[in-house]
Design a protein around this motif. Structure first.
Motif, mmCIF file in Angstrom:
data_model
loop_
_atom_site.group_PDB
_atom_site.id
_atom_site.type_symbol
_atom_site.label_atom_id
_atom_site.label_comp_id
_atom_site.label_asym_id
_atom_site.label_seq_id
_atom_site.Cartn_x
_atom_site.Cartn_y
_atom_site.Cartn_z
ATOM 1 N N UNK A 3 0.814 -1.217 0.000
ATOM 2 C CA UNK A 3 0.000 0.000 0.000
ATOM 3 C C UNK A 3 0.848 1.268 0.000
ATOM 4 N N UNK A 4 0.209 2.357 -0.372
ATOM 5 C CA UNK A 4 0.867 3.663 -0.386
ATOM 6 C C UNK A 4 1.384 4.004 1.011
ATOM 7 N N UNK A 5 2.627 4.414 1.071
ATOM 8 C CA UNK A 5 3.240 4.784 2.342
ATOM 9 C C UNK A 5 4.103 3.705 2.950
ATOM 10 N N UNK A 6 4.103 2.504 2.374
ATOM 11 C CA UNK A 6 4.905 1.416 2.931
ATOM 12 C C UNK A 6 6.390 1.747 2.864
ATOM 13 N N UNK A 7 6.831 2.345 1.767
ATOM 14 C CA UNK A 7 8.242 2.719 1.645
ATOM 15 C C UNK A 7 8.674 3.694 2.731
ATOM 16 N N UNK A 8 7.772 4.609 3.110
ATOM 17 C CA UNK A 8 8.086 5.548 4.193
ATOM 18 C C UNK A 8 8.324 4.799 5.495
ATOM 19 N N UNK A 9 7.463 3.815 5.760
ATOM 20 C CA UNK A 9 7.612 3.038 6.994
ATOM 21 C C UNK A 9 8.874 2.188 6.956
ATOM 22 N N UNK A 59 13.419 2.291 -2.223
ATOM 23 C CA UNK A 59 12.752 2.532 -3.499
ATOM 24 C C UNK A 59 11.610 1.535 -3.683
ATOM 25 N N UNK A 60 10.707 1.886 -4.577
ATOM 26 C CA UNK A 60 9.600 0.997 -4.956
ATOM 27 C C UNK A 60 9.760 0.629 -6.424
ATOM 28 N N UNK A 61 9.696 -0.663 -6.714
ATOM 29 C CA UNK A 61 9.837 -1.152 -8.093
ATOM 30 C C UNK A 61 8.813 -2.271 -8.312
#
Length: 441
Positions: free
Chosen positions: A124-130, A147-149
């Protein structure tokens, strides 16, 4: 480059093998010792065309290795990909990020130098922040990037999709992460594969939005198929007529028993939960989910009508169990609710799938597993095509008709034309084919 892949499931194993085939040195890491031992021995945990040969070749060339030792696996890595499962959380549909965060915590403690941590799992959106927060909390080396890929692989065509992608989406917040990922994917630039460089949150949402849109196309054409049946039109011709419009496109406009698999069901639900938390209503996607659930539940009613209205005491042969051809994946397969309702209605069910039996057996107790398509038809009041495997596209219909007790061929994938089937004394029940009236289901 040296890469590590945490997780050897569908995404991790395919991605790791393909990266190795590009010339990178890849170490795949998994806690499941038995799985790692089997892969080393050449036994794949999933069925995907071409995967076994690709893995074996890159192991032999020294570019691909497997281990259960996380610290050793990431020792030389420039980037570490996280490709663990994110199943729908029981009860509320949220993506379960337990495995993702557990992997990040262990990675943070094991890392000895700055690395780029890349999520390939659908999150979900925001997982990279966590993830960035967890890396700091657990004392990861200074200078790590996140990063998200997201992957866009179709089961059954995953290797081709990886090597000849429609696009590569990279979401990052710093230049270092972007440059590392551009270098990892540099071999694909020779094919002029478009790369979309964006922020992490945008990349995370892109994956969910893509799957939700494709699910919407499937539900749309299924509802159009119902209308075709009511008014005497042919959904395949309608789909061709609209699909030739390049603003719409022909893909995912095939009427059938509803979508299933590892992505569409859980990703549409996860998108709805994300929107709910953000206070933004998603009426279209909510309807898509409802339409699909109703669709799968209604398939048994079609079979019942094809055999006279009652399933009690009827023998039904089911061809195809996996959610799509060229995979052994049974997750949310339309065959499951169909067969369950057939059994509840009092039918006896025999089924055959070219590769899905091992995965299907624990999910479908109470049915007989046939050795081939013709044994499935023996004594059947109706034969139902649920998954459009190539083996089912050229059945010897004369033999099928001879072996059956009844005459109903319920073709939920529109593999056959009505006239072709009726030449052998069978009655064809397709989906949205404009034939309904005397043969209406």
């Amino acid at each position: 480059m040296h890469l590590a892949m945490i997780g050897t499931g569908y995404v991790g194993l395919v991605s790791g093998a393909c990266f190795a085939d590009f010339g990178h040195h890849v170490t795949c890491i998994d806690k499941d010792t038995a799985k790692i031992d089997k892969i080393k021995a050449g036994v794949m945990p999933i069925w995907e065309p071409g995967l076994e040969g690709l893995v074996k070749s890159n192991i032999q060339h020294g570019r691909l290795s497997f281990t259960t030792d996380l610290k050793a696996g990431i020792e030389r890595a420039d980037a570490v990909f996280i490709a663990v499962g994110t199943p729908a959380r029981r009860g509320d549909g949220h993506a379960d990020l337990t495995y993702v965060y557990e992997a990040v915590r262990e990675l943070a403690k094991a890392a000895t130098k700055p690395i780029v941590v890349v999520t390939k799992s659908t999150v979900p959106v925001g997982t990279g922040d966590r993830i960035a927060e967890i890396l700091k909390e657990e004392g990861a080396p200074e200078g790590c990037s996140v990063a998200s890929n997201p992957e866009f692989l179709r089961e059954g065509a995953a290797i081709r999709d990886f090597k000849i992608p429609d696009r590569i989406v990279v979401g990052a917040e710093d230049d270092h992460a972007r440059e590392v990922l551009k270098e990892i994917y540099r071999p694909l630039f020779l094919n002029q594969a478009p790369i979309v460089l964006t922020g992490r949150r945008t990349a995370e949402l892109t994956k969910y939005a893509a799957n939700a849109f494709l699910a919407m196309k499937i539900s749309f054409i299924n509802e159009v198929a119902d209308l075709c049946e009511a008014v005497g039109a042919d959904v395949q011709e309608v789909a061709r007529g609209i699909g030739l419009d390049n603003r719409i496109g022909a893909k995912f406009l095939h009427a059938g028993p509803g979508y299933g698999g590892s992505c569409f069901p859980k990703d549409t639900l996860a998108l709805l939960r994300t929107a709910e938390e953000a206070g933004v209503e998603q009426r279209i996607i909510s309807t898509v989910v409802s339409v699909n659930d109703d669709r799968k539940a209604a398939m048994a009613d079609r079979v019942a009508k094809a055999v006279g209205g009652s399933l009690k005491g009827k023998r039904i042969g089911v061809l195809g169990l996996t959610f799509k051809p060229n995979t052994d994946d049974m997750r949310d397969a339309p065959s499951i609710p169909l067969i369950q309702r057939l059994l509840e209605g009092g039918a006896e069910v025999a089924a055959f799938d070219p590769v899905g039996r091992e995965q299907a057996e624990p999910l479908l107790p109470g049915i007989t597993f046939a050795e081939d398509e013709y044994e499935t038809a023996a004594g059947a009041d109706a034969v139902v095509i649920v998954t459009e495997w190539d083996e089912f596209r050229a059945l010897d219909l004369e033999v099928i008709a001879q072996k059956m007790k009844g005459k109903a061929l319920v073709d939920l994938r529109n593999v056959y034309d009505r006239a072709e089937v009726e030449r052998f004394g069978l009655v064809h029940f397709g989906v949205g084919r404009g034939q309904y009236g005397a043969n209406s289901v």
